[in-house]
Design a protein around this motif. Sequence first.
Motif, short mmCIF file in Angstrom:
data_model
loop_
_atom_site.label_atom_id
_atom_site.label_comp_id
_atom_site.label_asym_id
_atom_site.label_seq_id
_atom_site.Cartn_x
_atom_site.Cartn_y
_atom_site.Cartn_z
N LYS A 2 83.56 109.97 35.09
CA LYS A 2 84.02 111.34 35.34
C LYS A 2 85.54 111.43 35.21
O LYS A 2 86.05 112.44 34.71
CB LYS A 2 83.58 111.79 36.73
N LYS A 3 86.25 110.39 35.64
CA LYS A 3 87.71 110.40 35.52
C LYS A 3 88.12 110.36 34.06
O LYS A 3 89.06 111.04 33.65
CB LYS A 3 88.32 109.22 36.28
N ALA A 4 87.42 109.56 33.24
CA ALA A 4 87.74 109.48 31.81
C ALA A 4 87.48 110.82 31.13
O ALA A 4 88.26 111.27 30.29
CB ALA A 4 86.92 108.37 31.15
N ALA A 6 87.50 113.80 32.60
CA ALA A 6 88.53 114.74 33.06
C ALA A 6 89.86 114.49 32.35
O ALA A 6 90.54 115.43 31.96
CB ALA A 6 88.70 114.61 34.58
N LEU A 7 90.22 113.21 32.17
CA LEU A 7 91.45 112.89 31.46
C LEU A 7 91.39 113.35 30.01
O LEU A 7 92.33 113.93 29.48
CB LEU A 7 91.72 111.38 31.53
#
Length: 116
Positions: A2-4, A6-7
Amino acid sequence: MKKALALFLFITNCLLATPTGLFWSPCQTNIRDPGERHIDLNNYFTVFNSRGHGQTLPPDVGFEAGLFEWRGLKMEAGVDYLGGTDFPLFFNGKVGMDENALFKQAPSWSVGVFNW
């Protein structure tokens, strides 16, 4: 993960193209406002030419300026310098209107010449 994602979405949201880069063509309907000036530098290249080898096109340095506006009708003109060519100066001009200038939800339009 999810962080990847979002980035990735954040980075792609921050990427911008030059006005000619939006459609990868100099043929667009946007016209500079009166008094607005723009210096442009484009280094175009092709991946393949007719023989299958890479090729570089001459650098293009240009200057464009908005000339006038009358009842929504705008005009701009400019000059381009293509280095390394026999005839390096090219002139262009365009007349047109922005979106919604004629009536609500009217498309933008322009008519002009380039590489003259």
